[in-house]
Design a protein around this motif. Structure first.
Motif, PDB file in Angstrom:
ATOM      1  N   LYS A  44       0.835  -1.197   0.000  1.00  0.00           N
ATOM      2  CA  LYS A  44       0.000   0.000   0.000  1.00  0.00           C
ATOM      3  C   LYS A  44       0.870   1.246   0.000  1.00  0.00           C
ATOM      4  N   ASP A  45       1.866   1.285   0.865  1.00  0.00           N
ATOM      5  CA  ASP A  45       2.751   2.445   0.945  1.00  0.00           C
ATOM      6  C   ASP A  45       3.495   2.687  -0.364  1.00  0.00           C
ATOM      7  N   LYS A 100      -8.004   9.372   0.706  1.00  0.00           N
ATOM      8  CA  LYS A 100      -8.780   8.237   1.220  1.00  0.00           C
ATOM      9  C   LYS A 100      -7.900   6.994   1.341  1.00  0.00           C
ATOM     10  N   LEU A 101      -7.014   6.816   0.368  1.00  0.00           N
ATOM     11  CA  LEU A 101      -6.115   5.666   0.384  1.00  0.00           C
ATOM     12  C   LEU A 101      -5.230   5.686   1.632  1.00  0.00           C
ATOM     13  N   LYS A 102      -4.756   6.855   2.002  1.00  0.00           N
ATOM     14  CA  LYS A 102      -3.900   6.979   3.180  1.00  0.00           C
ATOM     15  C   LYS A 102      -4.618   6.478   4.438  1.00  0.00           C
ATOM     16  N   LYS A 103      -5.928   6.666   4.479  1.00  0.00           N
ATOM     17  CA  LYS A 103      -6.711   6.282   5.652  1.00  0.00           C
ATOM     18  C   LYS A 103      -7.219   4.845   5.585  1.00  0.00           C
ATOM     19  N   SER A 104      -7.135   4.227   4.425  1.00  0.00           N
ATOM     20  CA  SER A 104      -7.675   2.881   4.253  1.00  0.00           C
ATOM     21  C   SER A 104      -6.738   1.826   4.811  1.00  0.00           C
ATOM     22  N   ALA A 108      -9.797  -3.013   2.081  1.00  0.00           N
ATOM     23  CA  ALA A 108     -10.306  -1.797   1.445  1.00  0.00           C
ATOM     24  C   ALA A 108      -9.270  -1.178   0.516  1.00  0.00           C
ATOM     25  N   TRP A 109      -8.014  -1.231   0.879  1.00  0.00           N
ATOM     26  CA  TRP A 109      -7.018  -0.583   0.044  1.00  0.00           C
ATOM     27  C   TRP A 109      -6.848  -1.320  -1.274  1.00  0.00           C
TER      28      TRP A 109
END
Length: 138
Positions: A44-45, A100-104, A108-109
């Motif tokens: 994700k990162d 939003k991605l940062k918070k997922s 979900a991501w």
């Protein structure tokens, strides 16, 4: 019969290696889950950083197109400005998706990744079209 007996002795020698307690299974399961979560976070990162870099570069290139469009006149200027406005709108949407991605987390991501990849393809196509039209009008 001797070979069966030899096999039995050999297997009984390895029996402790096969023996597993409930606590060992729980620990191994926990370790595997932690490893999977860490791997997912790393993915994700990396994806997030890649998208942020691409978006920043595209914004810079869009600003250059905007400067070039200022030199145009008439219909050509109008068309370029419309394309740039549409491109900037898509870029803003992508910025919101990145937030939003940062918070997922978790599953979900992965869902967001697919959507963002498609959105990036759309932005890239729009930029390529605007740049090609500018090149033709030079």
């Amino acid at each position: 019969m001797k070979s069966v007996f030899a096999l039995f002795i050999a297997l009984s020698a390895f029996q402790p290696a096969f023996a597993t307690t409930a606590d060992e299974v729980k620990q191994k399961t926990s370790d595997a889950a932690t490893s999977a979560a860490n791997y997912s976070k790393e993915q994700k990162d990396a994806f997030q950083k890649e998208m942020e870099t691409k978006l920043a570069e595209m914004k810079k290139e869009t600003a250059e197109l905007k400067k070039a469009a200022a030199d145009k006149t008439g219909e050509a200027k109008k068309e370029m400005n419309e394309q740039i406005a549409a491109l900037e709108k898509k870029q803003e949407s992508m910025s919101q998706d990145l937030s939003k991605l940062k918070k997922s987390s978790g599953k979900a991501w992965n869902h967001m990744k697919d959507g963002m990849s498609k959105a990036w393809d759309s932005i890239s196509d729009s930029y390529a079209k605007a740049k090609a039209e500018y090149a033709e009008q030079k």
